[in-house]
Structures are given as C-alpha cells and as structure tokens.
Design an enzyme around this catalytic site. Structure first.
Site: not given
Length: 330
Positions: A21, A201
């Site tokens: 991420d 997401e």
C-alpha cells in the site's frame, strides 16, 4: 533516447522492500515522503529522500504506535501522508481485534495531524475517526483538492450490496470531517474484481487533461489483485454518480513475464523532470499458501507512465525488478 526511457532505466525497483500500500508524496522541499503498511500492522512509519531510489535507505521514523486495546489497536493498514492547508495529515485504517477473519469487518478510518512544517518534527495528534453516513467496515481513504474543495475517497462495505467493499466520495468540511452527502462511485461488478473477494479498494487520484482519474484495486490481495479506473470531467459535479465512468477491464495487472504478481493499491507522484510516476505494490511470486495478507513480500515499485491521445493514462505492464528480494523483514 527519450527522457522517459532514461528515467525508467534509472529507477531501481523495488524502491522500498516489504511495504504494501505504498504512498509517495513529492513536497515543495524537494523530498519524496513515503509511507506504507508496516509488516505486523502495529505502527505508522514515514520516510523521506531526495530521490525515489534513495527511499529504501533514506531517513525514516515511526510517528505513531497502535494502542494497547480498542479501535486503534490492531491491523494498522494503508497509511497515506498529505500536506493540506499548511499541516501534515496521515490517513489510515485500524481495527479493534485480530482473532479471526471477522477482524476485517471491524476496520474504521482515522487521521492524525502534525502542524509542524517538518513532519519528522513536532507532534502527531489523533484527530479521531472519520465518520461516514453509515457505520461499517471502511478503509483506504485518500484526499484530493479541486477548485478549493477538499474531497475524500474511500472503500466501505454496505450490507445491502453484495461484496466486501465499494468506493465512495464526499466533500470535506476540514481534513478530518466529512460534510454533505456521500456518493457511491463503484461496486465490484466485473469478474476481475471478484476473485477471492468482491473488492473495490485502494483509491488514488490524479487530475490531468481536464479529467479526474481514480485508480483502485480489486479482488483478493494475491496474484489476482489488479487495478481499475474511474474518471469524470474536472468541471462536472463530482458528487453526482452519473458524472463518473468506469473501465470494464483492469488497466494494470499481473505480469508473469516480469515476475510482478498482484500489482495494486497505488499512488501517484512525478519525477524531477515532471513525468508521471505510478507507485504500487507487487509480489515477486504467487502466494504459495495461507492468507496473502500475512505474507510480507509485497514491495513498493515505481515506474514512469504515459498518456494517450484521448488524455487517458497508459500504465503499460509492470516492470521487472532490478534488485533482488531482501531476506530480512524490516
């Protein structure tokens, strides 16, 4: 040789090992600021360096530690560092327990603030949970500003909609408070978004060519993870769902040829020549067994991308790593 090809050769990947991420922000001080999910999911770390290649060994600091108990105690995921209205903010998700798979549905979104000009100095203050219009599993928030309006984009589960998470957008009253309506942008409707889990997401925003583009990721976080694309005209009402369009196919996905598996949860930055850079995590092999979230081999990758004649991003294929995987988890 073109400037783009020179820059691509200069990038040494992974730019940071074992950081899923990944978020990179190029500040006015000339530093690239980096953060990402730290293995163990119990802390928020920031790094900085004057080049992307230097981030692996650049200055770094743990700026926040998970609580011993409560909603900020477990699974600290996907921090993003932003500089907004002369202050620093880090957005992240956290959970209150981690005993079983149901832990995931305890995640909520939070923000911390630092008013110091230097995010490595000063004090990071908890501003609390970002409250949405309904209370449910939520994570992966990002923010962007357009025409002096601050927007918040995130992933959240709606029990009325099949799947694990959808994408939403809202205007913000300030960097830790939403205001007005929240608009549903996308649900995991296509087969490539539904492998393992039905997921939208990890949104990231880039504004170019009079359009607002939102990349996002779908499916489980193994080799099936891939990136999709939403877009709207920059002068449209971004809180009107009809302003947004969605690509049917993923725009960035696994490259077996280059041994990059499950590329996604990206961010955007530029190099010092102003070229656009895609930052994303990827695995050097398929997940062999067990929960892929427990496997820390997602590394931060950087590559130059271009734009087509219609003004849309062309991400190409994930590039091969130029550095071998480090064995020590840091």
């Amino acid at each position: 040789m073109s400037k783009t090809s020179i820059e691509t050769e200069q990038l040494q990947n992974p730019i940071v090992f074992t950081r899923a991420d990944p978020w990179v922000y190029l500040h006015t001080d000339g530093f690239y600021y980096f953060t990402g999910s730290v293995p163990g999911y119990q802390a928020i770390e920031i790094r900085r360096a004057k080049s992307l290649n230097e981030l692996e060994n650049g200055e770094k600091k743990i700026v926040w530690i998970a609580h011993d108990e409560g909603p900020l105690s477990q699974l600290i995921w996907a921090p993003e560092i932003h500089f907004i209205h002369d202050s620093w903010y880090i957005y992240f998700a956290a959970s209150d327990h981690a005993e079983d798979r149901n832990q995931f549905y305890h995640h909520r979104m939070f923000v911390i603030e630092n008013n110091h000009v230097d995010p490595f100095e000063g004090t990071w203050v908890e501003k609390g949970q970002v409250i949405t219009q309904f209370e449910s599993f939520s994570l992966d928030a990002t923010v962007f500003e357009l025409r002096k309006t601050l927007y918040y984009v995130w992933a959240q589960q709606d029990p009325r909609i099949p799947g694990n998470s959808n994408l939403y957008i809202s205007e913000m009253a300030n960097p830790w408070t939403l205001k007005g309506k929240q608009t549903l942008l996308s649900i995991p409707e296509y087969p490539w978004e539904q492998i393992g889990f039905m997921v939208n997401e990890g949104p990231a925003v880039i504004i170019r060519n009079n359009k607002v583009f939102i990349t996002y990721s779908g499916s489980a976080t193994d080799e099936n993870y891939a990136m999709g694309l939403l877009w709207a005209d920059a002068d449209a009402d971004l809180l009107n769902g009809f302003s947004w369009h969605k690509s049917v196919e993923p725009v960035f996905k696994t490259s077996e040829k280059n041994a990059q598996y499950g590329p996604g949860h990206n961010s955007f930055t530029t190099n010092k020549q102003g070229e656009d850079i895609l930052i994303y995590h990827s695995r050097p092999e398929k997940n062999q067994s067990g929960d892929p979230l427990a496997n820390p081999n997602r590394h931060a990758i950087a590559q130059v991308f271009t734009w087509d004649e219609a003004g849309f991003p062309v991400f190409g294929e994930p590039v091969a790593n130029t550095k071998s995987e480090e064995k020590v988890i840091k």
